[in-house]
Structure formats: C-alpha cells, structure tokens
Motif scaffolding. Structure first.
Motif, short mmCIF file in Angstrom:
data_model
loop_
_atom_site.label_atom_id
_atom_site.label_comp_id
_atom_site.label_asym_id
_atom_site.label_seq_id
_atom_site.Cartn_x
_atom_site.Cartn_y
_atom_site.Cartn_z
N SER A 86 0.85 -1.18 0.00
CA SER A 86 0.00 0.00 0.00
C SER A 86 0.89 1.24 0.00
CB SER A 86 -0.86 0.00 1.26
OG SER A 86 -1.68 -1.12 1.28
N GLU A 87 0.24 2.35 -0.26
CA GLU A 87 0.98 3.62 -0.26
C GLU A 87 1.65 3.84 1.11
OE1 GLU A 87 -1.80 6.79 -0.85
OE2 GLU A 87 -0.34 8.26 -0.11
N GLY A 135 -8.06 2.73 1.17
CA GLY A 135 -7.63 4.10 1.44
C GLY A 135 -6.11 4.25 1.38
N GLY A 136 -5.42 3.26 0.86
CA GLY A 136 -3.96 3.35 0.66
C GLY A 136 -3.15 3.01 1.90
N VAL A 137 -3.78 2.34 2.88
CA VAL A 137 -3.06 2.01 4.12
C VAL A 137 -3.01 0.48 4.30
CG1 VAL A 137 -2.99 2.31 6.63
CG2 VAL A 137 -3.79 4.17 5.18
N GLY A 138 -1.82 -0.04 4.38
CA GLY A 138 -1.66 -1.49 4.56
C GLY A 138 -1.56 -1.84 6.04
N ILE A 192 -5.58 -6.07 14.52
CA ILE A 192 -4.75 -5.80 13.35
C ILE A 192 -3.32 -5.49 13.79
CG2 ILE A 192 -6.47 -5.08 11.62
CD1 ILE A 192 -6.18 -2.25 12.55
N LEU A 193 -2.39 -5.90 12.94
CA LEU A 193 -0.97 -5.73 13.27
C LEU A 193 -0.42 -4.54 12.48
CD1 LEU A 193 1.34 -7.23 14.84
CD2 LEU A 193 1.93 -8.29 12.67
N LEU A 194 0.25 -3.65 13.20
CA LEU A 194 0.86 -2.49 12.54
C LEU A 194 2.36 -2.50 12.80
CD1 LEU A 194 -2.15 -1.52 12.61
CD2 LEU A 194 -1.28 0.76 13.12
N GLY A 195 3.13 -2.73 11.77
CA GLY A 195 4.58 -2.60 11.89
C GLY A 195 4.94 -1.17 11.54
N PHE A 196 5.84 -0.57 12.31
CA PHE A 196 6.15 0.83 12.02
C PHE A 196 7.59 1.04 11.56
CE2 PHE A 196 6.46 0.12 16.62
CZ PHE A 196 7.78 0.49 16.87
N SER A 197 8.35 -0.04 11.42
CA SER A 197 9.78 0.14 11.17
C SER A 197 10.11 0.58 9.74
CB SER A 197 10.54 -1.15 11.50
OG SER A 197 9.95 -2.24 10.84
#
Ligand SMILES: Cc1ncc(COP(=O)(O)O)c(C=O)c1O
Length: 485
Positions: free
Chosen positions: A124-125, A439-442, A459-464
């Motif tokens: 995603s974007e 909406g362009g968010v993975g 939901i899992l959000l990786g931020f690295s």
C-alpha cells in the motif's frame, strides 16, 4: 542405415546474441526430441548444411560435436552422422497432461499451509508491514568497508567451506554480546550461527519432535513457528497470553509437551513480557517434564524505556532453555543470519543436522558481522535504532491517542517494531483491513496469529518501514474505517 529424405531447415537469427553453433545445436536437438529427426536419420554432411544455411562449416561441426557428446547423434567416420537409435521421443505429438509432482507426506503438509512464499503481497501507499527495516538508519559505509576487507581473491575464507557451526570470531563476538547485553550464560562453543531463526526452528523440530508430540505455544504467537511444528507432525497446545506473557499455571495437567515455544522479553505479537514468577514456574515445569523451552528473543534489543530485560536462558541452570536470536530486526532481514545458544548436549546433533541442511552460513557476511560487533559498531547502531524506532513508536502511539482513542486496545510495553491493535469484539477485522487498503493504508489481519477460535478481532501495525509523518497520516486514514463503539 537408411538415409531418410527429410527437409531439414533451420531458423537461425543472426541478430540474437546466442552463438550460431548453439542455435544450430538447440534446433537439431529439439527436432530429435520431438521426433522430427527419427532414430537412424543421417544428418546432412556439415559442408552441405553450412552451405544451405549460409553459415561456416566449423559452426555446424561444433553443433554436431555437442550433439554427439550428449548422445543425441553417433558419428561414424566415413559414413556420416546419425540420430542415435536409442533416443526416445521425450515429446510426442500427442498433448500430455501437465505433470503433477507427487509430494511426500511432509510436502503435502507444507502445501496445505500458507507460508511466506505463498502469501500474497500487495504494497500500500502507507504500508504498516511487519519485519521491514528502516534502511536509512543502516550504516552502509561501515558495512561496505567491512565486507571489502574480506573480499581479496586469495583469501582462504572465500576459497573453502566455512565452519558449519559458524565463523569462530562471530561465535565469540555473539557470546560476548549476549553476556553483556542479554544476561545469557554460555561459552562460544554453545553458539551456532544460523541462517535466520526460522532455520533453527526447523532443525530443532526435526531433532526433537516425533509425530504426535505436543508443543506448547503462545496464542497469539509466531505463525511461521506454528506451521513448522505442525508440518513436522507436532500437535500444538496453545495457551492465551496476557500482559504477563505465557500463563504457565494454565498448562493442562495431562500435557506432555516436548517443546515450549515462547517470546518472554516481548511477547509476539501481542506485546507484554513474561513475569518473573512465570519465568521460574516455566523453568520448573520444563525440568519436571523433560521438555525444552525455545526462547525466541527476536527483538529484545529494541526496548525504549531503558535496558532490555535479561533473557530467560540466564535463569536456567539445568540446560532446558534453547536461546534464539536474529540479526533480521537489528541489521536487516535479507542478511539471513541469526544465532542459537544450545545446551551443550544439543550442540553436536544440531551442528550435524545443519551440516546436512546447508553446510553452514556464508562466511563472508559472518566475518563482516563479527567485526561489526567487535569494533563497537553494533552496539552503537543499536543505540541509533532505539532512538529512531522509539521516536516512530511514539509517533504511532500519539496518532492512536489522537485518532482512535477508546476504539482500540494495545499493550503498553515500549518495545519492538510493531503494535497489535485489538478492536472491539464486534468489529469485522477483515473488512477493516480491506477498507484501510482501499484508502492506501496497509494493515495486517491479526487472525492468522491467533489459534483461539474465533480470534479476537485485531490488526498488526509494523512501524519500522515508515517515518513519523507517514505513521501519523496512516493512522489518521485508518481511523476513518474503525467504527465508533
Ligand atoms: C517472533 C519472530 N521470531 C523469529 C523471527 C525469525 O526471524 P528470521 O528467520 O528472519 O531470523 C521473526 C521474524 O519476523 C519473528 O517475528
């Protein structure tokens, strides 16, 4: 042998970079395999074919020589060159059904699983993908210099197989680092360099598990470990973790697990940390039941509120803990290097298995990593990472507070490279992932990490892999698809 009259003509392409002799050879070979030139057929004399195709005689002779060397034709001095009698027609004119390779039982179990190799990947974007490293932080100049140091052509390092257990200076460097930073108690001989933690799990499963054996695991947990244990015939016994990690006191009375797979320093993926009473209880259980504990310390270096917690291994005085670490999170995942600290009796079987599997990790990169640690770059790099990732985590928490407060729950332990967001039980997880992607968010569905059914929506959000601005924008957009409760 009868000379059959066939119209042999080639389609040679002079603009192609493939040499003409190779084109001639390949086309003749194709004709033989497809039955166009039957067994016993006498190929035209080289001079004749050369004239017909407008190519040099040497070119044709080279092609014939190659066909002869591979057994497609037989050359009889003075009599000519014939298609070999015993060449079977590998491709007949009838269409054969596509080959469906018969897999072993293990292969069939693997095929039934969704693995990293088969998971669909759409970027995603703004992609909160897990397991990415933020490449801007990596000290490329130092890394290049260290690699170059070992790139001389006459170096024995490049001309021989390396040690299966790992490059000795790296084993020493890792043992020293683990003692300094992680409270791991070991000798360099107990350290084996592996091609990533995943490989170690595979070898351990094969060495320690027999079909039907039970393996105690955390849920949610590391699904690639679940899969490995399962394809190796194990039965998983999952226990739901809480803020204090794996609930040892809930291990069923009748459980006879041979292995316990845990992430004590930073529970994956929920967050949280194994409390001291549970650590001690887990060690006791493993001793009483002759079970091994695999301590997966995959990202413990990345603790943002002070010193990382010491490893469980350091509390074990009975040789039941197998400690696992990886460079994937703190250097880069494509490096494919990690380390395992084995209780002494397991070292030799593990190294023998590794010798069969891959003969050892690549020496060149091991040597560079050894110097990277010994010269202090590694620990300096970890300090930079903690600062950079700590800031990103802060940006993520701030954005969550600002845009979705009260609508999600997450562990407050300040560690790692991801945050698992638990949604309200009525939230349709898959739909949220889908709408966020639109909406362009993975963001990534939590269900595959959970063994409890139904899985709590998460939901899992990786931020690295994102910078602070992208993180804020990503959460802002995500908030529009998470319903108000
Ligand atoms: C919890 C956990 N353990 C182990 C690993 C294995 O890492 P590798 O095989 O790259 O060393 C990962 C990778 O993402 C992970 O998330």
């Amino acid at each position: 042998m009868k000379h059959k009259k066939l119209n042999l003509s080639l389609k040679l392409d002079r603009t192609n970079s493939t040499p003409l002799y190779l084109q001639t050879y390949r086309q003749l070979r194709g004709m033989i395999l497809q039955g166009g030139l039957p067994p016993g057929y006498c190929l035209p004399p080289s001079r004749q074919l050369a004239r017909q195709e407008g190519i040099g005689r040497i070119t044709v002779m080279q092609a014939y020589k190659q066909l002869q060397a591979e057994g497609f034709v037989i050359s009889r001095p003075g009599a000519g060159t014939y298609v070999a009698e015993d060449v079977t027609r590998l491709l007949s004119s009838t269409v054969k059904p596509p080959f469906d390779p018969p897999l072993s039982d293990w292969g069939k179990r693997v095929e039934d699983q969704e693995t990293e190799g088969t998971r669909g990947k759409t970027r995603s974007e703004i992609d909160f993908g897990f397991g990415r490293s933020f490449s801007h932080i990596f000290p490329y100049d130092i890394w290049r210099r260290l690699l170059a140091r070992y790139l001389s052509t006459d170096d024995i390092m490049l001309s021989r197989y390396g040690s299966v257990a790992g490059f000795d200076p790296l084993r020493k460097a890792v043992a020293g680092y683990l003692a300094r930073q992680r409270g791991v108690i070991c000798t360099p001989e107990q350290v084996v360099i592996i091609s990533g933690a995943q490989q170690a799990l595979d070898i351990l499963a094969r060495l320690l598990l027999t079909t039907g054996d039970e393996v105690l695991v955390e849920t949610p947990g590391y699904r690639d470990a679940f899969t490995l244990f399962q394809v190796n015939g194990a039965t998983l016994v999952p226990l739901s973790v809480d803020d204090n990690g794996f609930p040892v006191e809930q291990i069923p009375e009748r459980c006879r697990a041979r292995l316990i797979f845990v992430t004590p320093s930073h529970q994956f993926p929920r967050g949280g940390m194994l409390s001291l009473p549970r650590r001690l209880a887990l060690l006791e259980w493993s001793q009483q039941h002759d079970a091994f504990i695999i301590e997966d310390d995959y990202d413990s270096e990345l603790r943002y509120d002070g010193r990382p917690l010491s490893a469980l291994q350091g509390l074990d005085d009975s040789g039941h803990v197998i400690y696992l670490g990886t460079f994937s999170k703190v250097l880069f995942p494509a490096l494919r290097l990690g380390y395992i600290v084995l209780p002494p009796p397991l070292t030799s079987p593990f190294v023998s298995a590794k010798a069969l599997v891959d003969r050892g990790a690549p020496t060149l990169t091991q040597a560079a990593v050894a110097d990277f640690i010994d010269e202090g770059h590694f620990e300096r790099h970890l300090r930079h990472l903690r600062k950079a990732y700590g800031e990103r985590r802060q940006a993520l928490l701030l954005a969550l507070e600002t845009y979705v407060q009260g609508r999600v729950f997450y562990s407050s332990v300040p560690a790692g490279l991801h945050v698992m967001l638990y949604l309200h039980p009525s939230c349709p997880e898959a739909e949220i992932v889908r709408q966020a992607a639109a909406g362009g968010v993975g963001v990534y569905a939590g269900a595959p990490f959970h063994l409890q059914k139904p899985a709590p929506p998460s939901i899992l959000l990786g931020f690295s892999g994102l910078d602070a601005a992208q993180i804020t924008e990503g959460v802002k957009r995500l908030a529009t698809v998470i319903p108000e409760i």
